[in-house]
Design an enzyme around this catalytic site. Sequence first.
Site, short mmCIF file in Angstrom:
data_model
loop_
_atom_site.label_atom_id
_atom_site.label_comp_id
_atom_site.label_asym_id
_atom_site.label_seq_id
_atom_site.Cartn_x
_atom_site.Cartn_y
_atom_site.Cartn_z
CG MET A 1 99.31 -73.10 -3.50
SD MET A 1 100.67 -73.78 -2.53
CE MET A 1 99.90 -73.84 -0.91
CB CYS A 2 94.06 -72.55 -5.92
SG CYS A 2 93.60 -70.89 -5.39
N GLY A 3 94.38 -75.49 -5.36
CA GLY A 3 94.46 -76.86 -5.86
C GLY A 3 93.34 -77.14 -6.83
NE ARG A 32 98.44 -76.66 -5.16
CZ ARG A 32 99.61 -76.09 -5.44
NH1 ARG A 32 100.73 -76.59 -4.94
NH2 ARG A 32 99.66 -75.02 -6.20
CG ASN A 176 97.07 -72.86 -8.90
OD1 ASN A 176 97.05 -71.92 -8.10
ND2 ASN A 176 98.08 -73.70 -8.98
#
Length: 299
Positions: A1-3, A32, A176
């Site tokens: 999970m990334c932002g 995130r 992402n």
Amino acid sequence: MCGIVGLFLKNPRLQSKLGAHLETMLVGMSERGPDSAGIAVYHSPVAKGRSKLTLFNADESYPWKKLASDLNKALKAEAKIEQKGNHALLVAKAGEKKIIDWLKANRPDVRIMGYGTLMEVYKDMGLPGEVAQRYGLKKMSGTHAIGHTRMATESAVTTEHSHPFTPAPDMCLVHNGSLSNHNNLRKWLKKQGQSFDTDNDSEVAARYFAHRLGEGASLAEALEAGLTDLDGFFTFTMGTKDGFAVLRDGIACKPAVLAENDDWVAMASEFRSLAYLPNIEKAKIWEPAPATVYTWSLH
């Protein structure tokens, strides 16, 4: 999970606040991506015949001024360098390829984070707010910028593995998601002349799009080709010298929100990073459709 966050300004009067707005957006994505963060800001174009490169070495006492002096002696490049944390901004009177070749041959311990005539890239380990403060994001003006907060899932937590990735002059990508065919695609891209700095799947995507653009494709055409050739789940945001783009895969399970009014276009993984933008109440807000290319240009 990334932002992911991105801001593209249509109204020149807002350019002095670009960094401040992006910092607020980036901090909104802290949960995130608490491992590392990165930014690419398009601002302060250099004079004709000059290039600027963002460089990295983990040692904050690295002899950057000696590097610039040696570069001047070798290339007569009139190089100037400014240290920012464990990064340095180099501006020199030479083409970026000539400078990059010299750095690789004479300073293999230095990583090139970004290069071109307009873009600067800063990325580091730590919380997004800490990284933004470390590199003075709030004070940066410009036309557009993108940012990324990383929670590592498939490769190491290092500055080098952080996003954005820069595969070509004034071009960068944040991602992402995860690609399932990145190993085979990396092998194919190497045969096409691309080289890699990490084992990160997002770098593969960045260099894939750089390859397509290098073949003559438009930004939209390169992204359309990615829908066929990239296998996996992804939301991409890309910056170029005069453009900004967003793309999701055909299933679109990775979150994304777009907003646009007369003054700006903004993108984020979640609405909370858009909530404090000026006149957000006047913006059209929507979820980008699956397998659909969205692009904006300054010209």
